[in-house]
Scaffold this motif. Structure first.
Motif, PDB file in Angstrom:
ATOM      1  N   GLN A  87      -0.248  13.813   4.151  1.00 24.69           N
ATOM      2  CA  GLN A  87       0.630  14.894   4.609  1.00 24.69           C
ATOM      3  C   GLN A  87       0.384  15.181   6.088  1.00 24.69           C
ATOM      4  O   GLN A  87      -0.666  14.799   6.623  1.00 24.69           O
ATOM      5  CB  GLN A  87       0.293  16.190   3.859  1.00 24.69           C
ATOM      6  CG  GLN A  87       0.209  16.058   2.371  1.00 24.69           C
ATOM      7  CD  GLN A  87      -0.268  17.358   1.738  1.00 24.69           C
ATOM      8  OE1 GLN A  87      -1.408  17.758   1.892  1.00 24.69           O
ATOM      9  NE2 GLN A  87       0.635  18.017   1.022  1.00 24.69           N
ATOM     10  N   THR A  88       1.300  15.898   6.693  1.00 22.79           N
ATOM     11  CA  THR A  88       1.089  16.360   8.065  1.00 22.79           C
ATOM     12  C   THR A  88      -0.295  17.014   8.171  1.00 22.79           C
ATOM     13  O   THR A  88      -1.035  16.793   9.127  1.00 22.79           O
ATOM     14  CB  THR A  88       2.179  17.394   8.442  1.00 22.79           C
ATOM     15  OG1 THR A  88       3.457  16.792   8.231  1.00 22.79           O
ATOM     16  CG2 THR A  88       2.054  17.830   9.885  1.00 22.79           C
ATOM     17  N   GLU A  89      -0.630  17.782   7.158  1.00 24.47           N
ATOM     18  CA  GLU A  89      -1.876  18.545   7.181  1.00 24.47           C
ATOM     19  C   GLU A  89      -3.118  17.679   7.043  1.00 24.47           C
ATOM     20  O   GLU A  89      -4.204  18.079   7.452  1.00 24.47           O
ATOM     21  CB  GLU A  89      -1.882  19.565   6.027  1.00 24.47           C
ATOM     22  CG  GLU A  89      -0.848  20.675   6.152  1.00 24.47           C
ATOM     23  CD  GLU A  89       0.523  20.288   5.561  1.00 24.47           C
ATOM     24  OE1 GLU A  89       0.767  19.083   5.352  1.00 24.47           O
ATOM     25  OE2 GLU A  89       1.327  21.197   5.320  1.00 24.47           O
ATOM     26  N   GLY A 127       5.363  14.908  -7.636  1.00 22.33           N
ATOM     27  CA  GLY A 127       6.304  15.665  -6.799  1.00 22.33           C
ATOM     28  C   GLY A 127       5.664  16.959  -6.330  1.00 22.33           C
ATOM     29  O   GLY A 127       4.563  17.316  -6.742  1.00 22.33           O
ATOM     30  N   ARG A 128       6.335  17.649  -5.439  1.00 26.26           N
ATOM     31  CA  ARG A 128       5.823  18.909  -4.916  1.00 26.26           C
ATOM     32  C   ARG A 128       5.636  19.907  -6.052  1.00 26.26           C
ATOM     33  O   ARG A 128       6.303  19.818  -7.078  1.00 26.26           O
ATOM     34  CB  ARG A 128       6.799  19.491  -3.889  1.00 26.26           C
ATOM     35  CG  ARG A 128       6.967  18.654  -2.641  1.00 26.26           C
ATOM     36  CD  ARG A 128       5.766  18.650  -1.768  1.00 26.26           C
ATOM     37  NE  ARG A 128       5.362  19.990  -1.368  1.00 26.26           N
ATOM     38  CZ  ARG A 128       4.363  20.225  -0.496  1.00 26.26           C
ATOM     39  NH1 ARG A 128       3.689  19.229   0.035  1.00 26.26           N
ATOM     40  NH2 ARG A 128       4.057  21.455  -0.179  1.00 26.26           N
ATOM     41  N   THR A 129       4.764  20.847  -5.855  1.00 27.27           N
ATOM     42  CA  THR A 129       4.496  21.817  -6.920  1.00 27.27           C
ATOM     43  C   THR A 129       5.769  22.460  -7.426  1.00 27.27           C
ATOM     44  O   THR A 129       5.894  22.738  -8.604  1.00 27.27           O
ATOM     45  CB  THR A 129       3.555  22.943  -6.435  1.00 27.27           C
ATOM     46  OG1 THR A 129       3.382  22.826  -5.037  1.00 27.27           O
ATOM     47  CG2 THR A 129       2.252  22.834  -7.121  1.00 27.27           C
ATOM     48  N   VAL A 137       0.847  -1.195   0.000  1.00 28.32           N
ATOM     49  CA  VAL A 137       0.000   0.000   0.000  1.00 28.32           C
ATOM     50  C   VAL A 137       0.883   1.247   0.000  1.00 28.32           C
ATOM     51  O   VAL A 137       1.605   1.516   0.951  1.00 28.32           O
ATOM     52  CB  VAL A 137      -1.021   0.015   1.169  1.00 28.32           C
ATOM     53  CG1 VAL A 137      -2.126  -1.006   0.910  1.00 28.32           C
ATOM     54  CG2 VAL A 137      -0.384  -0.264   2.528  1.00 28.32           C
ATOM     55  N   ASP A 138       0.831   1.969  -1.115  1.00 28.99           N
ATOM     56  CA  ASP A 138       1.562   3.227  -1.254  1.00 28.99           C
ATOM     57  C   ASP A 138       0.601   4.319  -0.808  1.00 28.99           C
ATOM     58  O   ASP A 138      -0.392   4.595  -1.475  1.00 28.99           O
ATOM     59  CB  ASP A 138       1.980   3.398  -2.721  1.00 28.99           C
ATOM     60  CG  ASP A 138       2.665   4.731  -2.985  1.00 28.99           C
ATOM     61  OD1 ASP A 138       2.899   5.503  -2.034  1.00 28.99           O
ATOM     62  OD2 ASP A 138       2.966   4.999  -4.171  1.00 28.99           O
ATOM     63  N   THR A 139       0.886   4.921   0.348  1.00 22.48           N
ATOM     64  CA  THR A 139      -0.072   5.823   0.979  1.00 22.48           C
ATOM     65  C   THR A 139       0.353   7.275   0.814  1.00 22.48           C
ATOM     66  O   THR A 139       1.387   7.688   1.330  1.00 22.48           O
ATOM     67  CB  THR A 139      -0.171   5.518   2.488  1.00 22.48           C
ATOM     68  OG1 THR A 139       1.134   5.664   3.068  1.00 22.48           O
ATOM     69  CG2 THR A 139      -0.657   4.092   2.726  1.00 22.48           C
ATOM     70  N   TRP A 140      -0.454   8.051   0.108  1.00 19.79           N
ATOM     71  CA  TRP A 140      -0.165   9.489  -0.023  1.00 19.79           C
ATOM     72  C   TRP A 140      -0.948  10.263   1.024  1.00 19.79           C
ATOM     73  O   TRP A 140      -2.172  10.121   1.132  1.00 19.79           O
ATOM     74  CB  TRP A 140      -0.541  10.017  -1.418  1.00 19.79           C
ATOM     75  CG  TRP A 140      -0.229  11.492  -1.503  1.00 19.79           C
ATOM     76  CD1 TRP A 140       0.939  12.056  -1.925  1.00 19.79           C
ATOM     77  CD2 TRP A 140      -1.088  12.584  -1.095  1.00 19.79           C
ATOM     78  NE1 TRP A 140       0.877  13.432  -1.787  1.00 19.79           N
ATOM     79  CE2 TRP A 140      -0.357  13.775  -1.287  1.00 19.79           C
ATOM     80  CE3 TRP A 140      -2.377  12.664  -0.580  1.00 19.79           C
ATOM     81  CZ2 TRP A 140      -0.874  15.034  -1.003  1.00 19.79           C
ATOM     82  CZ3 TRP A 140      -2.901  13.924  -0.277  1.00 19.79           C
ATOM     83  CH2 TRP A 140      -2.151  15.100  -0.499  1.00 19.79           C
TER      84      TRP A 140
HETATM   85  C1  6R9 Z   1       3.013  11.530   5.579  1.00 20.38           C
HETATM   86  C2  6R9 Z   1       4.076  12.513   5.218  1.00 20.38           C
HETATM   87  C3  6R9 Z   1       4.027  15.267   2.870  1.00 20.38           C
HETATM   88  C4  6R9 Z   1       4.578  15.252   1.460  1.00 20.38           C
HETATM   89  C5  6R9 Z   1       3.476  15.232   0.426  1.00 20.38           C
HETATM   90  C6  6R9 Z   1       4.181  14.546  -0.731  1.00 20.38           C
HETATM   91  C7  6R9 Z   1       5.101  13.546  -0.054  1.00 20.38           C
HETATM   92  C8  6R9 Z   1       4.051  11.607   1.170  1.00 20.38           C
HETATM   93  C9  6R9 Z   1       3.721  10.198  -0.454  1.00 20.38           C
HETATM   94  C10 6R9 Z   1       4.261  11.385  -0.987  1.00 20.38           C
HETATM   95  C11 6R9 Z   1       4.160  10.484  -3.098  1.00 20.38           C
HETATM   96  C12 6R9 Z   1       3.421   9.126  -1.351  1.00 20.38           C
HETATM   97  N1  6R9 Z   1       4.470  12.227   0.056  1.00 20.38           N
HETATM   98  N2  6R9 Z   1       3.611  10.373   0.887  1.00 20.38           N
HETATM   99  N3  6R9 Z   1       4.482  11.522  -2.309  1.00 20.38           N
HETATM  100  N4  6R9 Z   1       3.656   9.324  -2.665  1.00 20.38           N
HETATM  101  N5  6R9 Z   1       2.937   7.947  -0.928  1.00 20.38           N
HETATM  102  O1  6R9 Z   1       5.081  12.173   4.621  1.00 20.38           O
HETATM  103  O2  6R9 Z   1       3.818  13.806   5.602  1.00 20.38           O
HETATM  104  O3  6R9 Z   1       6.083  14.874   6.047  1.00 20.38           O
HETATM  105  O4  6R9 Z   1       3.953  16.251   5.754  1.00 20.38           O
HETATM  106  O5  6R9 Z   1       5.070  15.106   3.825  1.00 20.38           O
HETATM  107  O6  6R9 Z   1       5.341  14.078   1.246  1.00 20.38           O
HETATM  108  O7  6R9 Z   1       4.954  15.459  -1.442  1.00 20.38           O
HETATM  109  O8  6R9 Z   1       3.047  16.528   0.114  1.00 20.38           O
HETATM  110  P1  6R9 Z   1       4.765  15.057   5.374  1.00 20.38           P
END
Ligand code: 6R9
Length: 659
Positions: free
Chosen positions: A426-428, A526-528, A421-424
């Protein structure tokens, strides 16, 4: 929007469904996924009401689910009252799981200590009573600067029990960063340890707290509670410092929980934004805990017999949600690990999975890639030498996982049996947002697949219009969800402008670029600020990185753009090979080989203009590559930006040769 290069061509297989897994899964098959998602779409209020009523114990029931009247300052279950720690601990004492192991702690040196739910509850109560006796409670803030330990989890839970808002600072941050957070959050109390042990080394913590509090404004902290971990020498101030064991001493093993409103801030966690000053991401009690528990159950398919191991540190959001809160609320047995993956050798993770019969393993791509590299350098530490037959599910978090690492993880760690499971998230977001349900969702390596039920995610252009499949754009979440960020601590305006820019008309802006494919799967690009525009083509840095890492010589790669008069931006690749960094003719030869490879895998447009070799990439202490610094190196500029979060500031010096 200009044309998008479709990549991730390196791996096009689809994995699953996994029939054996699906047979016993909580959510089994796509019909069940769709039924839940449809319920949530058709009647969001009813769906969330049902979830919140069935998953959490409320002291006072809520009447209203979601209040949008002051958007984007949403509130959830606002008139309900609960206690988070009661929902993580007491509930298991009442349902016959008191003697179930809650935490298996493995120390850096391999010593193991376990606590049951009853013991953890007692410990948390003693600590909470000790804090209460010192005069702290609801409305106060505490900073936690602790090693990975049973104590760290227990102190977080004790804060939650008292309604004391915690802010955990990762033990790898400097005294300066610690000071900034102490002042910003207004902490009266700090919890720390004398030192932490990692990789056989002692790293002092208490002295960093002393230093942090000596800076301007640090005197708002009245007490430092010190956990004696290493027995090392520390400076002691009798008026201010107390031992953790002393505040626990003689305290009863019961502690009446402080019931708080569902919106009460459970914690503030600082995360870096695009500017220098970290943002204090504020989370709620009710909505946060609901999603932490639900996603633990759904995405990890949590079962009573599972041994769960999330390798994150509690200093990061992953450790908050999938160690301290979600996993305990779900009643799991889990591993808490003090050390590092490469000590005493690179087989540590595999050996621990074997020793503790771990069933669910959740880690970060950067760890996987470094262990791939290590096992190639020394085949003795390859996962094939370990008995990993207890595993049934693997997870990935933190950054995009390149398909090559995904397949290696799937084949060598999961033995081609375990879904990944590839989980996307964020802290937010507080918890998983885009992720497969392992008993339902067919997997495509490199894609975090689909939104979880209740999540309305989309890819849109700068004006908020949804984009068709294949087009890269902004990842947004269109409807509020219970565990969303509630505020940037002390900065209403930053909350609104960072996450709800007016052009997007109320959508939550994640700050990541993404695209969807014909099946609706999300691919994070990737990030913006990582997306490059080369000759009018949008190129995801991640896509090129992924192609490079799939090359047999490459261990890790980071892509950044540098301004170019003719093409807009030029692609610059920072590369760490599996062998030592080459120079001269050899470097030129390999660089050309890699260019041809990228041209073949992604397209000629994506060929790196400059290639720079080094023996490591600059990373934050949480393992994220610091592209903003690489961008300066790529442009030949001086590094005058803040490097305080960089693990090793000297790392930038090695990339002088351009090939
Ligand atoms: C949980 C965590 C958030 C940022 C997010 C994104 C990157 C996290 C990812 C991923 C691709 C995934 N990110 N999980 N990108 N695939 N499964 O990492 O929180 O430290 O806030 O980072 O990390 O860019 O916006 P945080």
């Amino acid at each position: 929007m200009s044309s998008t290069i479709n990549t991730m061509l390196v791996e096009e297989r689809v994995f699953g469904p996994f029939d054996e897994f699906a047979a016993n899964a909580r959510i089994s098959g796509m019909e069940q996924y769709r039924a839940l998602a449809d319920e949530a779409n058709q009647d969001p209020e009813g769906f969330w009401r049902r979830m919140a009523e069935s998953e959490l114990v409320w002291h006072k029931p809520f009447t209203k689910v979601l209040d949008e009247s002051n958007a984007p300052f949403y509130t959830w279950f606002e008139d309900g009252e609960l206690n988070v720690s009661e929902n993580c601990l007491d509930v298991h004492l009442q349902n016959g799981n008191a003697d179930k192991v809650a935490l298996i702690f493995e120390a850096d040196d391999g010593k193991v200590e376990t606590v049951t739910y009853r013991q953890l509850h007692a410990r948390v109560c003693r600590i909470a009573n000790g804090i209460r006796a010192m005069g702290y409670g609801k409305g106060d803030r505490a900073i936690l600067y602790l090693p990975m330990s049973i104590e760290a989890v227990a102190i977080m839970q004790a804060c939650a029990r008292l309604g004391l808002t915690h802010s955990v600072v990762f033990g790898g941050f400097s005294a300066r960063s610690l000071h900034q957070r102490v002042v910003d959050v207004g902490a009266r109390l700090v919890f720390t340890a004398d030192a932490q042990l990692r990789g056989g080394r002692q790293i002092p913590l208490k002295s960093a707290v002393d230093e942090a509090l000596s800076y301007e404004g640090g005197d708002i902290v009245e007490k430092i509670v010190v956990y004696k971990r290493a027995g090392s020498d520390i400076t002691w101030n009798d008026d201010r410092d107390v031992w953790l064991h002393d505040i626990e001493e003689g305290q009863p093993e019961e502690c009446t929980p402080e019931y708080v409103g569902a919106e009460h801030p459970l914690f503030v966690l600082y995360t870096s934004g695009s500017t220098g000053k970290p943002k204090g991401v504020q989370h709620s009690s009710g909505g946060y805990l609901l999603w932490a528990k639900l996603t633990t159950n759904w995405v990890f398919d949590a079962k009573p017999d599972d041994i769960f191991w999330c390798t994150a540190d509690v200093g990061w959001v992953t450790g908050h949600t999938y160690i301290t809160y979600g996993s305990l609320a779900a009643g799991l047995t889990q591993i808490v690990f003090e050390g590092i993956p490469t000590y005493p050798n690179a087989g540590r993770f595999w050996e621990m999975i074997q020793r503790h019969k771990v069933t669910i393993f959740y880690t970060a791509p950067t760890a996987i890639r470094s262990l791939i590299k290590a096992s190639e350098q020394n085949p003795d530490h390859h996962p094939r030498h370990y008995d990993l037959s207890s595993l049934r599910l693997l997870g990935s978090v933190g950054e995009p996982i390149n398909p090559e690492a995904w397949v290696w993880y799937f084949e060598n760690v999961g033995r081609s049996r375990c879904p990944v499971v590839d989980t996307w998230w964020q802290t937010e977001t507080g918890g998983h947002i885009l992720a497969p349900l392992p008993g339902a969702t067919p997997l495509k390596p490199g894609s975090c697949t689909l939104p979880l039920p209740g999540v309305d995610a989309a890819v849109v252009d700068e004006s908020g219009n949804e984009l068709p499949p294949g087009a890269g754009g902004l990842l947004v979440i269109r409807r509020p969800w219970p565990s969303m960020i509630r505020a940037v601590w002390g900065d209403e305006n930053r909350y609104k402008t960072s996450y709800f820019p007016s052009e997007l008309k109320g959508m939550y802006l994640a700050g990541d670029n993404a695209q969807r494919d014909e099946d609706g799967y999300f691919w994070i690009l990737g990030r913006t600020d990582d997306v490059l525009s080369v000759s009018g083509h949008r190129l995801g840095g991640t896509e090129i990185e992924s192609a490079l890492v799939a090359h047999e010589l490459v261990a890790e790669a980071a892509i950044v753009g540098r301004p170019d008069a003719t093409t807009g931006e030029a692609v610059v690749a920072f590369i760490m090979l599996k062998q030592a960094a080459p120079t001269g003719e050899e470097a030129q030869k390999i660089a050309n080989q890699l260019r041809d490879w990228v041209a073949q895998q992604v397209g000629p447009i994506a060929k790196p203009r400059d290639i720079r070799f080094g023996n490591s990439l600059p990373k934050t202490r949480s393992g994220k590559i610091m592209r903003r610094l690489l961008r300066l190196v790529a442009e030949g500029r001086d590094i005058d930006q803040d490097t305080s979060t960089l693990e090793n500031p000297d790392v930038l010096k090695q990339f002088s040769g351009v090939y």
